[in-house]
Each structure stands twice: as C-alpha cells, then as structure tokens.
Design a protein around this motif. Sequence first.
Motif, PDB file in Angstrom:
ATOM      1  N   THR A 129      32.401  63.564 -71.442  1.00 11.66           N
ATOM      2  CA  THR A 129      31.284  62.714 -71.028  1.00 11.66           C
ATOM      3  C   THR A 129      30.746  62.038 -72.282  1.00 11.66           C
ATOM      4  O   THR A 129      31.072  62.433 -73.402  1.00 11.66           O
ATOM      5  CB  THR A 129      30.142  63.505 -70.342  1.00 11.66           C
ATOM      6  OG1 THR A 129      29.508  64.367 -71.302  1.00 11.66           O
ATOM      7  CG2 THR A 129      30.659  64.315 -69.170  1.00 11.66           C
ATOM      8  N   THR A 142      27.037  60.000 -73.921  1.00 12.03           N
ATOM      9  CA  THR A 142      25.636  59.644 -73.700  1.00 12.03           C
ATOM     10  C   THR A 142      25.049  59.042 -74.970  1.00 12.03           C
ATOM     11  O   THR A 142      25.759  58.776 -75.946  1.00 12.03           O
ATOM     12  CB  THR A 142      24.826  60.852 -73.211  1.00 12.03           C
ATOM     13  OG1 THR A 142      23.573  60.374 -72.707  1.00 12.03           O
ATOM     14  CG2 THR A 142      24.585  61.881 -74.313  1.00 12.03           C
ATOM     15  N   THR A 144      38.893  60.299 -71.188  1.00 12.07           N
ATOM     16  CA  THR A 144      39.016  60.232 -69.735  1.00 12.07           C
ATOM     17  C   THR A 144      40.481  60.093 -69.321  1.00 12.07           C
ATOM     18  O   THR A 144      40.938  60.772 -68.393  1.00 12.07           O
ATOM     19  CB  THR A 144      38.197  59.046 -69.200  1.00 12.07           C
ATOM     20  OG1 THR A 144      36.816  59.224 -69.542  1.00 12.07           O
ATOM     21  CG2 THR A 144      38.336  58.916 -67.691  1.00 12.07           C
ATOM     22  N   ILE A 181      30.173  58.779 -67.906  1.00 15.68           N
ATOM     23  CA  ILE A 181      28.970  58.296 -68.579  1.00 15.68           C
ATOM     24  C   ILE A 181      27.842  58.207 -67.532  1.00 15.68           C
ATOM     25  O   ILE A 181      28.093  57.732 -66.430  1.00 15.68           O
ATOM     26  CB  ILE A 181      29.201  56.894 -69.190  1.00 15.68           C
ATOM     27  CG1 ILE A 181      30.473  56.872 -70.072  1.00 15.68           C
ATOM     28  CG2 ILE A 181      28.007  56.441 -69.981  1.00 15.68           C
ATOM     29  CD1 ILE A 181      30.845  55.470 -70.578  1.00 15.68           C
ATOM     30  N   GLN A 182      26.640  58.584 -67.789  1.00 13.26           N
ATOM     31  CA  GLN A 182      26.110  59.272 -68.939  1.00 13.26           C
ATOM     32  C   GLN A 182      26.026  60.756 -68.645  1.00 13.26           C
ATOM     33  O   GLN A 182      25.737  61.146 -67.514  1.00 13.26           O
ATOM     34  CB  GLN A 182      24.698  58.770 -69.290  1.00 13.26           C
ATOM     35  CG  GLN A 182      24.653  57.337 -69.778  1.00 13.26           C
ATOM     36  CD  GLN A 182      23.222  56.869 -70.038  1.00 13.26           C
ATOM     37  OE1 GLN A 182      22.901  55.780 -69.644  1.00 13.26           O
ATOM     38  NE2 GLN A 182      22.361  57.649 -70.661  1.00 13.26           N
ATOM     39  N   THR A 183      26.125  61.574 -69.680  1.00 10.07           N
ATOM     40  CA  THR A 183      26.143  63.027 -69.539  1.00 10.07           C
ATOM     41  C   THR A 183      25.005  63.542 -68.676  1.00 10.07           C
ATOM     42  O   THR A 183      25.227  64.275 -67.703  1.00 10.07           O
ATOM     43  CB  THR A 183      26.064  63.684 -70.934  1.00 10.07           C
ATOM     44  OG1 THR A 183      27.073  63.130 -71.781  1.00 10.07           O
ATOM     45  CG2 THR A 183      26.221  65.190 -70.838  1.00 10.07           C
ATOM     46  N   THR A 211      31.969  68.609 -70.563  1.00  8.30           N
ATOM     47  CA  THR A 211      30.966  67.943 -71.399  1.00  8.30           C
ATOM     48  C   THR A 211      31.588  67.036 -72.444  1.00  8.30           C
ATOM     49  O   THR A 211      31.093  65.923 -72.677  1.00  8.30           O
ATOM     50  CB  THR A 211      30.065  68.981 -72.095  1.00  8.30           C
ATOM     51  OG1 THR A 211      29.615  69.938 -71.140  1.00  8.30           O
ATOM     52  CG2 THR A 211      28.857  68.319 -72.743  1.00  8.30           C
ATOM     53  N   CYS A 227      26.413  61.817 -64.505  1.00  9.36           N
ATOM     54  CA  CYS A 227      27.332  62.965 -64.486  1.00  9.36           C
ATOM     55  C   CYS A 227      26.601  64.236 -64.062  1.00  9.36           C
ATOM     56  O   CYS A 227      27.052  64.964 -63.168  1.00  9.36           O
ATOM     57  CB  CYS A 227      27.984  63.132 -65.850  1.00  9.36           C
ATOM     58  SG  CYS A 227      29.045  61.754 -66.325  1.00  9.36           S
ATOM     59  N   CYS A 263      33.516  64.042 -65.129  1.00  5.27           N
ATOM     60  CA  CYS A 263      33.523  63.456 -66.468  1.00  5.27           C
ATOM     61  C   CYS A 263      32.934  62.058 -66.379  1.00  5.27           C
ATOM     62  O   CYS A 263      32.760  61.529 -65.285  1.00  5.27           O
ATOM     63  CB  CYS A 263      34.942  63.409 -67.038  1.00  5.27           C
ATOM     64  SG  CYS A 263      36.043  62.219 -66.223  1.00  5.27           S
TER      65      CYS A 263
END
Length: 202
Positions: free
Chosen positions: A139, A141, A32, A112-114, A136, A118, A110
């Motif tokens: 991110t 998960t 990030t 958490i969580q994918t 992706t 997100c 970007c």
Amino acid sequence: MNRALIVIDVQESFRRRPLWEAVDRPGIAARTARLVDAARAAGDLVVWVLHAEPGSGTPFDPASGHVRLMDGLDPAAGEPVLTKTSRNAFTTTGLQRVLTRRGVGELVVCGIQTEQCCETTARVGADLGYGVVFVTDATATFPIAHRDAPPAVRAGQDVAALLADPRTLPAAAVAERTEYALAGRFARIASLDDLAPAGRLH
C-alpha cells in the motif's frame, strides 16, 4: 476457500497531485504488479478498483483522463474493473456481488491510500464476513497534516510546508497506526514477501 486480490486506486490521479512527491512508496505500481502475478499464479481472482469524483475538476474527475491504472498494470481478460465514489470498494460498486458469484471468502487488500480506501475496505470486508489479509508494504500513503494546519497544507497543495510542520504525521506513522487498528480485529497483516516471494516469480 476462494481468494481475491483487491487492487485499490493504484491510478494515475495520485501522480498528478503535488502531494505525490511525499508518497512513502513511489514504486507502488511495481509492488502491486508483483502481488498480481502471484495471485494469478495461484488461481486467485484479481479485482481492480478505481476512484472517481465526477465533476470535481480534480485528477480524480473522469474528465481529466487520469482515472486509469498506473503504467505497468493491465487487467487480464475476465478480471473485473470497478469504479467507486466512496472510500471503500464495496458501497458504491458491485464488488460484493462479484465476490459472491465467484465464491470468494478471503480478500487480499493492497493499493492507495493505506489508511483511507485500503483500511476502510478491509474494515467493511471484515464486517461483511470475509477473511481479510492486509499487505501494508503493498500500500502507499502520504504524510497527514495537523487539523489546525493552513488549508493549503491540509489539502496537500503546499508540500514543503506540510513536511516542515512538526505537527505533521509522517507516512510511516500513518501505516503503523493502520496496522495497529486492523491487526486482530479486521485483518491479518502480511508482507509482500509473505504472499509473493521474489524467487517464486519471474
């Protein structure tokens, strides 16, 4: 077109749950930070979003002290920090107003969580008319328990049982399904290297 990086829920709360040991990208804070550096260098707006569940008694309860950005992530002066109580960054915040005031037409997502906050933010953003770029590999998960797994497994409390259950959906599969669902419909899929080439940053 002005662009904004939306950093979603990269917060200490997640690291305080047993399920953190099964996260697919434990270095999500560094990933990030790399995107943030690139966004600032490009003159893009950076918006920070935190998730709170007041009164829940969980690490997402503001009273826990864990509803804060992970170490190494620090908003610069003028960068909005919003707190949400829904699974997308729009519904319970003033995000759309912030973006409108800045003339933003494209979002980079970007965090958490994918497949939860997100992906949901990407879908809502697209429905609101924004161009959306979904990074992706910036991110993170977790594996997802089968719907018929015991409650402790579904709640992410029994991580060993979650990982041992052949019905569990691995984190890599979760991310793959998110990309399939978003690409060409709600977002353009991009990689961290696409947006923040390592050689371009210090």
